[in-house]
Write an enzyme that holds these catalytic residues in place. Structure first.
Site, PDB file in Angstrom:
ATOM      1  N   GLU A  55      51.115  97.514  43.006  1.00 20.03           N
ATOM      2  CA  GLU A  55      50.671  98.661  42.226  1.00 20.03           C
ATOM      3  C   GLU A  55      51.823  99.320  41.485  1.00 20.03           C
ATOM      4  O   GLU A  55      51.714  99.660  40.295  1.00 20.03           O
ATOM      5  CB  GLU A  55      50.004  99.711  43.124  1.00 20.03           C
ATOM      6  CG  GLU A  55      48.883  99.186  43.992  1.00 20.03           C
ATOM      7  CD  GLU A  55      49.358  98.787  45.379  1.00 20.03           C
ATOM      8  OE1 GLU A  55      48.735  99.235  46.358  1.00 20.03           O
ATOM      9  OE2 GLU A  55      50.350  98.030  45.475  1.00 20.03           O
ATOM     10  N   SER A 171      56.326  57.210  65.584  1.00 22.76           N
ATOM     11  CA  SER A 171      55.232  57.896  64.885  1.00 22.76           C
ATOM     12  C   SER A 171      55.432  57.957  63.378  1.00 22.76           C
ATOM     13  O   SER A 171      54.569  58.473  62.664  1.00 22.76           O
ATOM     14  CB  SER A 171      55.089  59.325  65.423  1.00 22.76           C
ATOM     15  OG  SER A 171      56.290  60.055  65.221  1.00 22.76           O
ATOM     16  N   TRP A 173      55.615  56.098  59.820  1.00 26.08           N
ATOM     17  CA  TRP A 173      54.777  57.229  59.451  1.00 26.08           C
ATOM     18  C   TRP A 173      53.323  56.844  59.626  1.00 26.08           C
ATOM     19  O   TRP A 173      52.913  55.776  59.154  1.00 26.08           O
ATOM     20  CB  TRP A 173      55.023  57.671  58.014  1.00 26.08           C
ATOM     21  CG  TRP A 173      56.404  58.172  57.789  1.00 26.08           C
ATOM     22  CD1 TRP A 173      57.413  57.541  57.150  1.00 26.08           C
ATOM     23  CD2 TRP A 173      56.917  59.452  58.199  1.00 26.08           C
ATOM     24  NE1 TRP A 173      58.532  58.330  57.114  1.00 26.08           N
ATOM     25  CE2 TRP A 173      58.251  59.518  57.754  1.00 26.08           C
ATOM     26  CE3 TRP A 173      56.383  60.537  58.885  1.00 26.08           C
ATOM     27  CZ2 TRP A 173      59.065  60.626  57.974  1.00 26.08           C
ATOM     28  CZ3 TRP A 173      57.193  61.633  59.099  1.00 26.08           C
ATOM     29  CH2 TRP A 173      58.505  61.676  58.651  1.00 26.08           C
ATOM     30  N   LEU A 207      62.264  70.201  61.594  1.00 27.10           N
ATOM     31  CA  LEU A 207      61.257  71.262  61.408  1.00 27.10           C
ATOM     32  C   LEU A 207      61.573  72.189  60.243  1.00 27.10           C
ATOM     33  O   LEU A 207      61.426  73.404  60.333  1.00 27.10           O
ATOM     34  CB  LEU A 207      61.089  72.087  62.694  1.00 27.10           C
ATOM     35  CG  LEU A 207      60.553  71.339  63.913  1.00 27.10           C
ATOM     36  CD1 LEU A 207      60.439  72.284  65.103  1.00 27.10           C
ATOM     37  CD2 LEU A 207      59.205  70.700  63.618  1.00 27.10           C
ATOM     38  N   ARG A 210      60.426  70.842  53.157  1.00 24.84           N
ATOM     39  CA  ARG A 210      61.073  70.328  51.948  1.00 24.84           C
ATOM     40  C   ARG A 210      60.322  70.865  50.729  1.00 24.84           C
ATOM     41  O   ARG A 210      59.966  70.139  49.809  1.00 24.84           O
ATOM     42  CB  ARG A 210      61.068  68.796  51.948  1.00 24.84           C
ATOM     43  CG  ARG A 210      61.936  68.171  53.024  1.00 24.84           C
ATOM     44  CD  ARG A 210      62.207  66.715  52.734  1.00 24.84           C
ATOM     45  NE  ARG A 210      60.968  65.948  52.675  1.00 24.84           N
ATOM     46  CZ  ARG A 210      60.436  65.307  53.702  1.00 24.84           C
ATOM     47  NH1 ARG A 210      61.043  65.354  54.883  1.00 24.84           N
ATOM     48  NH2 ARG A 210      59.322  64.625  53.572  1.00 24.84           N
ATOM     49  N   THR A 306      50.618  69.997  74.018  1.00 20.74           N
ATOM     50  CA  THR A 306      50.730  71.317  73.398  1.00 20.74           C
ATOM     51  C   THR A 306      49.441  71.687  72.675  1.00 20.74           C
ATOM     52  O   THR A 306      48.970  72.831  72.760  1.00 20.74           O
ATOM     53  CB  THR A 306      51.915  71.341  72.414  1.00 20.74           C
ATOM     54  OG1 THR A 306      53.121  71.052  73.127  1.00 20.74           O
ATOM     55  CG2 THR A 306      52.043  72.698  71.746  1.00 20.74           C
TER      56      THR A 306
END
Length: 369
Positions: A55, A171, A173, A207, A210, A306
């Site tokens: 504002e 893992s 990809w 972690l 990019r 997790t």
């Protein structure tokens, strides 16, 4: 079908607010448009946390032209001092004759105060235009303002048969390059990214996103949070590199009883002593702690254990499930959700809303609880 003038200007304000997606948290994304006699005079948006509000930016651009105009803002203007002066004061000084507000401030301490101050000063106030769109845009802020807890997004990438790694543990990809770009963009929105101990020990992830549009991501963000009840992590892990802040959620018992072990981490990260519950870290206590530190958006990227811990505790607000069209097989290969699981299919955890769309070679499922 053309939009009515109030909807037209508010739609533009909504578009402007979106520009702050990667830089305003824990503040909301807010856009503002100033119009008079059917023509736009000025516009603005909240660019970054701690910076001027939408504002005041629009009003400053308009100058004397604001007098007698109409202000369209996606969230109720603040009436109290924070990191910046109250926006209501700037509105009153500008001579604006009416204010259109999409959504009321969700914070119980501030909700309605801005509207009350404006109406008492004789300014006409109308609220509710595109309110649902603004609340969806700022869903993390709305939860955080009302509860003090971060908005939790659970992200997982798996094969068609539910595997997140091959039997060897590799893992990279499973998902496509397009999917990985999506994840980096998702990371860039967050205040913190969380993983479990096993993910850290096996993958040693950095972690970091990019993706940093215009370099607006706040320094040190997104934080990297590791669930490490017994402090197994090595100080040489990659999560301690770079400018991002790293926090280790550790058991209160370990923190009290092993001061020598924790000492070597104190200069490289923040230790977060968390109480235990049934032999595990109490995740709700962790969320309260993170919320108190200003984390309004949390991305959970851990493995199957997790993921189940957060799902079982009912702490997930939204999930992104990336499914790659391939099979990995293997009875010992890790799956996307593990833990104890439910005893009967009737006890399955079900999202309330679910959408699916192609994402490169993969499929993206988005759901909310």
């Amino acid at each position: 079908m053309s939009l009515l003038p109030p909807e037209k200007w508010m739609r533009r304000a909504l578009e402007l607010g979106e520009k702050g997606r990667f830089s305003t948290s824990p503040n909301p994304m807010v856009g503002a448009v100033l119009a008079r006699a059917g023509k736009q005079i000025a516009e603005g948006y909240h660019e970054k946390y701690g910076g001027p509000h939408a504002e005041t930016i629009a009003l400053k651009k308009a100058g004397p032209r604001a007098r007698g105009g109409s202000l369209y803002v996606t969230l109720e203007p603040c009436a109290t001092w924070g990191k910046t002066p109250p926006c209501v004061a700037a509105i009153l000084e500008s001579g604006v004759r009416e204010v259109f507000i999409a959504a009321v401030d969700p914070n119980p301490k501030n909700s309605g105060k801005g509207i009350l101050a404006l109406t008492k000063a004789g300014i006409k106030v109308r609220k509710g235009i595109l309110s649902s769109e603004v609340q969806l845009q700022n869903e993390a802020f709305f939860k955080y303002a009302r509860t003090g807890l971060p908005f939790v997004t659970l992200k997982m990438a798996q094969s068609l048969d539910g595997k997140i790694a091959a039997r060897s543990g590799l893992s990279r990809w499973i998902s496509s390059g397009v999917s990985r770009d999506f994840v980096h963009r998702l990371r860039a929105e967050q205040d913190a990214i969380l993983v479990g101990t096993q993910t850290l020990l096996k993958d040693d992830p950095f972690l970091s996103p990019r993706f940093n549009p215009s370099g607006l991501i706040q320094k040190g963000k997104p934080w990297r949070i590791v669930l490490d009840r017994r402090l197994k992590i090595s100080p040489a892990a990659r999560v301690f590199r770079g400018e991002q802040i790293t926090g280790i959620a550790i058991s209160e018992k370990i923190f009290k009883n092993l001061p020598a072990k924790t000492k070597k981490f104190k200069n490289s990260c923040i230790l977060l002593p968390i109480p235990e519950r049934q032999g595990k870290l109490d995740l709700r206590s962790l969320l309260k702690r993170l919320g108190g530190l200003g984390v309004a958006k949390l991305l959970v990227e851990g493995g199957g254990e997790t993921a189940w811990s957060f799902l079982e505790a009912g702490l997930v607000d939204r999930f992104f499930w990336i499914v790659a069209p391939k099979f990995l097989g293997g009875s010992q290969a890790k799956t996307s959700v593990e833990g104890r699981g439910v005893a009967r299919p009737s006890q399955a955890i079900r999202p309330k809303r679910l959408t699916c769309e192609p994402l490169g070679e993969d499929w993206l499922f988005e759901g909310r609880f």
